[in-house]
Structure formats: structure tokens, C-alpha cells
Design a protein around this motif. Structure first.
Motif, short mmCIF file in Angstrom:
data_model
loop_
_atom_site.label_atom_id
_atom_site.label_comp_id
_atom_site.label_asym_id
_atom_site.label_seq_id
_atom_site.Cartn_x
_atom_site.Cartn_y
_atom_site.Cartn_z
N HIS A 120 0.81 -1.24 0.00
CA HIS A 120 0.00 0.00 0.00
C HIS A 120 0.84 1.28 0.00
O HIS A 120 0.28 2.37 0.04
N TYR B 238 -0.47 5.14 0.19
CA TYR B 238 -0.24 6.06 1.31
C TYR B 238 0.28 7.41 0.81
O TYR B 238 -0.17 8.47 1.24
N GLU C 184 -8.60 7.51 11.02
CA GLU C 184 -8.63 6.52 9.93
C GLU C 184 -9.55 5.37 10.34
O GLU C 184 -9.34 4.72 11.36
N GLY D 30 -10.88 1.70 9.65
CA GLY D 30 -10.25 0.54 9.01
C GLY D 30 -8.75 0.78 8.93
O GLY D 30 -8.13 0.69 7.87
N ASP E 277 -10.72 -0.13 13.96
CA ASP E 277 -10.66 -1.32 13.10
C ASP E 277 -11.46 -2.44 13.75
O ASP E 277 -11.50 -2.56 14.98
N GLU F 168 -16.80 -1.17 14.61
CA GLU F 168 -17.37 -1.31 13.26
C GLU F 168 -17.55 0.09 12.65
O GLU F 168 -17.97 1.02 13.33
C1 LIG Z 1 -6.89 -3.91 3.56
S1 LIG Z 1 -6.80 -3.46 5.27
C2 LIG Z 1 -6.29 -1.76 5.14
C3 LIG Z 1 -5.63 -1.27 6.40
C4 LIG Z 1 -5.07 0.16 6.32
N1 LIG Z 1 -6.09 1.11 5.98
C5 LIG Z 1 -3.91 0.24 5.35
O1 LIG Z 1 -4.13 0.69 4.20
O2 LIG Z 1 -2.80 -0.16 5.70
C6 LIG Z 1 -8.51 -3.36 5.69
C7 LIG Z 1 -8.78 -3.15 7.17
O3 LIG Z 1 -10.16 -2.82 7.31
C8 LIG Z 1 -10.67 -3.47 8.46
N2 LIG Z 1 -12.13 -3.60 8.32
C9 LIG Z 1 -12.82 -4.40 7.47
N3 LIG Z 1 -14.15 -4.24 7.63
C10 LIG Z 1 -14.31 -3.32 8.61
C11 LIG Z 1 -15.45 -2.72 9.22
N4 LIG Z 1 -16.68 -3.07 8.86
N5 LIG Z 1 -15.25 -1.80 10.20
C12 LIG Z 1 -13.99 -1.45 10.57
N6 LIG Z 1 -12.87 -1.99 10.03
C13 LIG Z 1 -13.01 -2.90 9.06
C14 LIG Z 1 -9.92 -4.81 8.48
O4 LIG Z 1 -9.92 -5.39 9.76
C15 LIG Z 1 -8.52 -4.40 8.01
O5 LIG Z 1 -7.65 -4.09 9.07
#
Ligand SMILES: C[S@@+](CC[C@H](N)C(=O)[O-])C[C@H]1O[C@@H](n2cnc3c(N)ncnc32)[C@H](O)[C@@H]1O
Length: 197
Positions: free
Chosen positions: A19, A23, A40, A42, A63, A91
């Protein structure tokens, strides 16, 4: 598909490498300022907040994954102690912060997995102060020329078009919606949508 266990740790670290180009593009669009309070949704292991947003006034991350939050807390130990960082397991459609707490709210690589995208955007708007900026980075989408059948079947990924993203952001109450594109590793048409409350 939530990161957990040792394999989850490796996935999150691998994601930071994959990523990196996202970023830097996101940081460029955001133009973060020292006075910003940044959330941020997630947030994964908190890498972006640590490496690309260390200069802002405060950072917060939410997250769904217990492991992601644990790793983010490890990474931001000093700021948490100084009370300028906070990480919460939760969530996206139910943010545990009061109205208007943040000046910038972002989500990267996660929006395609949110089960309630409209409600999540409304929550992101609610915790923004008036004039605050939102940014949604959508790495894989319906118009990137890739076959996402496996991901859609495997974990119910949403396949967004630019029109759908504009419509859902408008319905959530955002204005000045603007969409730019970039490229990343295995992401030929990375969509970055930004808007204002
Ligand atoms: C692909 S990772 C991206 C992490 C970070 N944003 C990055 O780019 O390094 C997706 C993240 O979204 C979280 N996630 C997925 N569904 C979610 C939800 N409904 N609510 C909160 N977090 C969520 C996952 O646990 C995971 O850590």
C-alpha cells in the motif's frame, strides 16, 4: 477476512509494503496540517498514521480486527501515552466518538469491505467538524479492468463505480466531491474520492 493470528500479522506488514504508493498518494491529496485531528476508519496496524501523519495534532484509528488494533497500539505507544493517539476496536458504521471531533476522516483499502457503506459514510460525516475533509481510497473497483469475481464471492467485496461513489457520498451529505485516480501494485485504477462536510 479479518487479520488475526501470526498469519494476520504478516498480512498486515505485507499490506504496508503493497500500500506504500497508496499512502503517498493519499497524503498528497490530503495535505495534512499540524492542527489536524485525523481519524482513519479501518486503520489496520496504524502504519499510515505513524509514517505519513506523525506531524498532525492527533491521530485516531478504528478497526474491526482485534489484532489490527493491538498492532496499532504497539506502534503508537508514545503518542497514546501523550494522549494524542487513540485506537479502538469497532465497526465502521458505529463510530464511538462525539459529533465534530475530527478535522479529517479517511478510509483506505477498507471501504469495499464495509457491510454498511452509506451508514459508515454518515458516521464519518457526523464525527467531522463543519468544513472537515473526508477521503475514501478504493483500490479495486468496477472500472479497473480486473476480474474480481473471486473477491466478490470470497468476502462480499463491493464493486464501486465512480458514479456510485459520488451518489453514496452525496447521499451521506458530503459536498465538493472530487475523484482522482492513481496506480498502485496490482491496482491499475486506484480511485481516491475526497469531499467536504
Ligand atoms: C486492507 S486493510 C487496510 C488497512 C489500512 N487502511 C492500510 O491501508 O494499511 C482493511 C482493514 O479494514 C478493516 N475492516 C474491514 N471491515 C471493517 C469494518 N466493517 N469496520 C472497521 N474496520 C473494518 C480490516 O480489519 C482491516 O484491518
Amino acid at each position: 477476512m479479518l487479520p488475526r493470528g501470526f498469519a494476520g500479522r504478516l498480512t498486515l506488514i505485507g499490506m504496508n509494503i503493497g500500500h506504500k504508493s497508496i499512502y503517498s498518494k493519499v497524503a498528497k491529496v490530503l495535505e495534512l496540517r499540524p492542527e489536524d485531528d485525523l481519524l482513519e476508519v479501518g486503520c489496520g496496524n496504524g502504519y499510515f498514521l505513524k509514517k505519513f501523519a506523525s506531524h498532525v495534532h492527533s491521530v485516531a484509528g478504528l478497526d474491526l480486527s482485534e489484532l489490527s488494533v493491538k498492532m496499532a497500539k504497539e506502534k503508537h505507544r508514545d503518542r497514546i501515552r501523550a494522549e494524542t493517539a487513540e485506537f479502538v476496536q469497532g465497526e465502521a458504521s458505529q463510530l464511538p466518538w462525539e459529533d465534530g471531533k475530527f478535522s479529517v476522516v479517511i478510509t483506505m483499502g477498507s471501504f469495499i469491505a464495509f457491510p454498511k457503506p452509506l451508514e459508515s459514510l454518515k458516521e464519518m460525516r457526523r464525527v467531522l467538524r463543519p468544513g472537515g475533509r473526508v477521503l475514501v481510497s478504493i483500490e479495486w473497483n468496477a472500472e479497473d479492468g480486473l476480474d474480481h469475481t473471486r473477491e466478490v464471492k470470497g468476502y462480499g467485496m463491493w464493486l464501486w463505480t465512480e458514479d456510485d461513489v459520488r451518489a453514496v457520498m452525496k447521499e451521506a451529505g458530503f459536498s465538493d466531491i472530487s475523484i482522482t485516480y492513481g496506480k498502485g501494485l496490482k491496482m491499475p485504477k486506484l480511485m481516491i474520492a475526497s469531499a467536504v462536510k
